[in-house]
Design an enzyme around this catalytic site. Structure first.
Site, PDB file in Angstrom:
ATOM      1  N   CYS A 184       0.834  -1.201   0.000  1.00  0.00           N
ATOM      2  CA  CYS A 184       0.000   0.000   0.000  1.00  0.00           C
ATOM      3  C   CYS A 184       0.869   1.251   0.000  1.00  0.00           C
ATOM      4  CB  CYS A 184      -0.904   0.007   1.225  1.00  0.00           C
ATOM      5  SG  CYS A 184      -1.895  -1.492   1.397  1.00  0.00           S
TER       6      CYS A 184
ATOM      7  N   ARG B 234       1.242   1.590  -5.931  1.00  0.00           N
ATOM      8  CA  ARG B 234       1.433   0.643  -4.836  1.00  0.00           C
ATOM      9  C   ARG B 234       0.132  -0.032  -4.429  1.00  0.00           C
ATOM     10  NH1 ARG B 234       6.487   1.456  -1.920  1.00  0.00           N
ATOM     11  NH2 ARG B 234       5.556   0.201  -0.283  1.00  0.00           N
TER      12      ARG B 234
ATOM     13  N   TRP C  17      -3.849  -1.724  -1.389  1.00  0.00           N
ATOM     14  CA  TRP C  17      -3.872  -2.987  -2.118  1.00  0.00           C
ATOM     15  C   TRP C  17      -4.377  -4.018  -1.116  1.00  0.00           C
ATOM     16  CZ3 TRP C  17      -1.809  -7.951  -2.103  1.00  0.00           C
ATOM     17  CH2 TRP C  17      -1.866  -8.647  -3.313  1.00  0.00           C
TER      18      TRP C  17
ATOM     19  N   ASN D 188       0.683  -0.306   6.258  1.00  0.00           N
ATOM     20  CA  ASN D 188       1.139  -1.112   5.130  1.00  0.00           C
ATOM     21  C   ASN D 188       1.796  -2.349   5.711  1.00  0.00           C
ATOM     22  OD1 ASN D 188       2.193  -2.145   2.744  1.00  0.00           O
ATOM     23  ND2 ASN D 188       3.928  -0.734   2.710  1.00  0.00           N
ATOM     24  N   GLY D 189       1.331  -3.544   5.310  1.00  0.00           N
ATOM     25  CA  GLY D 189       1.896  -4.779   5.830  1.00  0.00           C
ATOM     26  C   GLY D 189       0.808  -5.755   6.222  1.00  0.00           C
TER      27      GLY D 189
ATOM     28  N   GLU E   8      10.150 -12.652 -20.000  1.00  0.00           N
ATOM     29  CA  GLU E   8       9.802 -11.303 -19.559  1.00  0.00           C
ATOM     30  C   GLU E   8       8.787 -10.669 -20.506  1.00  0.00           C
ATOM     31  OE1 GLU E   8       9.593  -7.559 -17.750  1.00  0.00           O
ATOM     32  OE2 GLU E   8       9.972  -9.600 -17.045  1.00  0.00           O
TER      33      GLU E   8
ATOM     34  N   LYS F 170       5.061  -9.232 -19.479  1.00  0.00           N
ATOM     35  CA  LYS F 170       4.598  -7.869 -19.770  1.00  0.00           C
ATOM     36  C   LYS F 170       3.237  -7.893 -20.441  1.00  0.00           C
ATOM     37  CE  LYS F 170       7.150  -5.460 -17.787  1.00  0.00           C
ATOM     38  NZ  LYS F 170       7.272  -6.563 -16.963  1.00  0.00           N
TER      39      LYS F 170
ATOM     40  N   GLU G  18       0.544  -8.867 -17.935  1.00  0.00           N
ATOM     41  CA  GLU G  18       0.325  -7.825 -16.929  1.00  0.00           C
ATOM     42  C   GLU G  18      -0.594  -6.719 -17.426  1.00  0.00           C
ATOM     43  OE1 GLU G  18       4.086  -7.126 -14.028  1.00  0.00           O
ATOM     44  OE2 GLU G  18       4.497  -6.829 -16.151  1.00  0.00           O
TER      45      GLU G  18
ATOM     46  N   HIS H 235       6.959 -31.684 -26.821  1.00  0.00           N
ATOM     47  CA  HIS H 235       6.749 -32.481 -25.613  1.00  0.00           C
ATOM     48  C   HIS H 235       5.463 -32.084 -24.899  1.00  0.00           C
ATOM     49  CE1 HIS H 235      10.700 -34.336 -26.017  1.00  0.00           C
ATOM     50  NE2 HIS H 235      11.152 -33.129 -26.339  1.00  0.00           N
TER      51      HIS H 235
ATOM     52  N   LYS I 227       2.926  -2.282  -7.519  1.00  0.00           N
ATOM     53  CA  LYS I 227       4.318  -2.167  -7.957  1.00  0.00           C
ATOM     54  C   LYS I 227       5.289  -2.808  -6.974  1.00  0.00           C
ATOM     55  CE  LYS I 227       7.565  -0.135 -10.539  1.00  0.00           C
ATOM     56  NZ  LYS I 227       7.753  -0.537 -11.941  1.00  0.00           N
TER      57      LYS I 227
END
Length: 605
Positions: free
Chosen positions: A2, A27, A74, A98-99, A477, A481, A484, A500, A600
């Site tokens: 957050c 965040r 968040w 936050n936590g 990566e 992206k 996301e 396979h 983030k």
């Protein structure tokens, strides 16, 4: 995860906090709120939704005050609703958090809080415990409460009878503090304070800070004054804005030539890689028998590129480990293992805890981070700062490529330190590395062509990306992206693995992005591409300029990458993949900078 903000001074706290929360929204953006303390009365305004929704609500209510705290959330404990939004209030205590408090249920039982709480959050429980201990002495209440908490927390607290004062304490979750021209400010992130000052300090864990309009005081939990270690923001403050771009992500993609150059150039002396400014002696590189890279998400993908480079050049074993799994898989690290921790924010909790564990095992360590004074930097023996500047978009771009640049520098220095390369070979490698910013500039000049490439996959439900060797590493990566920011299901596969099992998922008209930049693997890769084409897949091919293709072969799209030596092709190719993801998201009308469900900075396990 957050975003938290606190301000006390002569300014309009409401506007200062709302502006800061917009900078911190990456965040978390499930809900937002502020609380203002004035004349012994605290007024809270909060709601589910974005900061812009909170700003509209504040415009109607028009709260006043010069001391306040604010939060953008968040969600971890409790759903997304007005009641669960921060700040939380119990009695005369108002706080933001936050936590995660792991023992919140035990605290509810111990202090008989059942039925007296409004929200479903662990954060309100902390407010209630603080109120239980508060008898007019904030420091005593905070100390006694902290001793009862298990978990991670960054708390900013106001007491109704402590005018113009904000108290803060933290464990793991970050808080930075600064004095401004007209007051004092705290935040979970440096990005929110750079509009006011370039001088700040990172709160040590389990210390209490008191912000007053005219001074900042810090104490340890024993009540003794503690020394403040001031730091300075070393990036151009103007980089914090969008710079005329519609989204931060595009701006940050376009900044890559500059920030990669700024990351490389200070570490090149007389054409050679040099870490003397970081104080890293050559024996750190020369004496290790193996390397363990610890990282999450995009940073882990950078580590995979580093693994390929180091194993190719140095010939020693490199593990790349998901930080979230590190301690649960009986890791084998010791004094002969060089641990490299990679994190943009330097606050990624899984990476931080894994690094601490490795250091207890005696491993030498280097961290690669983007924020001065971050927790991972402080926990590491040595630190190399990327010069990416503030990265606001949730999807990382320039942080990734600057991490890659550092890993190339490490590879070159290690080859020299171990006597594998002479100066001539090292200088040749560095000359190619110094070409990277200019080559990426050439890619960015073709962004409209890349925009057209994005049109090949915009309507896809599934996208597959295939490549071998280094190409596969960067496609991991690129696939992340795309997932996301566009919400298209995308998977990267090593091309040789298609037969396979994975090839069963290839159907007619399935878009496949294929990367062919490694000369020694070219023929095998083209054969794998023909296999998916024969199943009806539409192939978007990324390959070097000048490479020939057989006449008559059908390609949905071909993009020609500027030529570099094979180990360096990951850099321009990565930028193409970033732009493809960006344009798909943009053309779908999505919020590119704030993808759903993501934040983030991950500061909870």
């Amino acid at each position: 995860m957050c975003g938290i903000i606190g301000y006390t001074g002569k300014g309009d706290a409401k506007e200062i906090m709302l502006d800061a929360l917009e900078l911190l929204e990456y965040r978390g953006y499930d809900s937002a709120g502020i609380a203002l303390l004035k004349d012994g009365r605290t007024q809270m305004i909060k709601r589910a939704g974005r900061v812009k929704d909170l700003r509209n609500l504040c415009a109607r209510i028009n709260p006043e005050g010069q001391c306040g705290i604010g939060h953008t959330r968040w969600a971890t404990h409790g759903g997304v609703c007005d009641e669960n939004a921060h700040p939380h209030r119990f009695g005369s205590v108002t706080l933001i958090h936050n936590g995660i408090i792991e023992n919140y249920r035990e605290l509810i039982d111990k202090y008989e809080l059942e039925g007296s709480l409004i929200s479903e959050t662990d954060s309100e429980v902390v407010a209630a415990v603080l109120q239980h201990f508060y008898q007019g002495d904030p420091y005593s209440a905070i100390r006694r409460t902290v001793l009862k908490l298990k978990g991670t927390f960054a708390l900013a607290i106001m007491f109704d009878d402590q005018p113009d004062q904000i108290f803060a304490v933290r464990n793991v979750s970050p808080i930075v503090v600064a004095a401004t021209a007209d007051g004092a400010i705290l935040s979970s992130d440096v990005a929110a304070i750079v509009p006011f000052t370039t001088d700040y300090f990172v709160m040590p864990e389990l210390h209490v800070v008191c912000l007053k309009p005219d001074k900042i005081e810090m104490y340890d939990l024993s009540g003794d004054h503690a020394k403040i270690d001031w730091l300075k923001v070393d990036w151009d403050v103007s980089r914090s804005g969008k710079g005329g771009y519609p989204f931060y992500m595009e701006k940050e993609i376009m900044e890559q030539p500059q920030v990669i150059g700024e990351t490389i150039l200070p570490r090149v002396k007389e054409g050679m890689p040099d870490f003397s400014e970081e104080g890293i002696p050559d024996p750190v590189f020369a004496d290790c028998k193996r390397i363990c890279v610890i990282a999450c998400g995009t940073a882990m993908h950078a580590g995979l590129v580093g693994k390929s480079l180091i194993q190719w050049v140095i010939g020693i074993h490199v593990d790349v480990v998901m930080a979230s799994e590190f301690m649960y898989n009986d890791p084998v690290v010791d004094k002969d293992t060089l641990v490299i921790a990679i994190s943009q924010s330097g606050e990624t909790i899984d990476t931080l805890e894994a690094l601490k564990f490795a250091r207890k095992c005696g491993s030498p360590s280097i961290s690669i981070v983007n924020v001065k004074g971050a927790s991972i930097a402080r926990a590491s023996e040595y630190v190399i700062y990327t010069n990416a500047g503030p990265e606001i978009a949730v999807a990382s771009t320039k942080a990734y490529t600057t991490q890659l640049a550092v890993l190339y520098l490490i590879t070159a220095r290690m080859a020299l330190a171990r006597g594998i390369w002479d100066e001539q070979k090292a200088k040749a490698f560095m000359e190619e590395l110094l070409r990277v910013p200019g080559v990426i500039e050439r890619v960015l000049e073709t962004k409209e062509e890349i925009h057209r490439l994005a049109g090949c996959i915009i309507n896809a439900r599934d996208v597959f990306m295939i490549g071998r060797g280094l190409d596969y590493s960067i496609l991991l990566e690129g696939s992340l992206k795309l997932k996301e920011v566009s919400y298209i299901h995308s998977e990267a596969y090593a091309s040789g693995e298609l037969k396979h099992g994975t090839i069963a998922l290839i159907t007619e008209d399935t878009p496949v992005i294929a990367m062919v930049t490694q000369e020694k693997l070219k023929s095998k890769e083209l054969s794998n591409i023909r296999e998916v084409q024969s199943r009806g897949a539409r192939v978007v091919l990324l390959m070097k300029e000048g490479e020939t293709l057989n006449e008559g072969e059908q390609w949905s799209c071909v993009y020609r990458l500027p030529v570099m030596e094979d180990p360096f092709m990951v850099m321009p190719a990565s930028v193409v993949l970033q732009l493809i993801a960006y344009y798909v998201s943009l053309d779908k009308g999505l919020d590119v900078d704030k993808p759903r469900n993501l934040a983030k900075v991950v500061t909870v396990e």
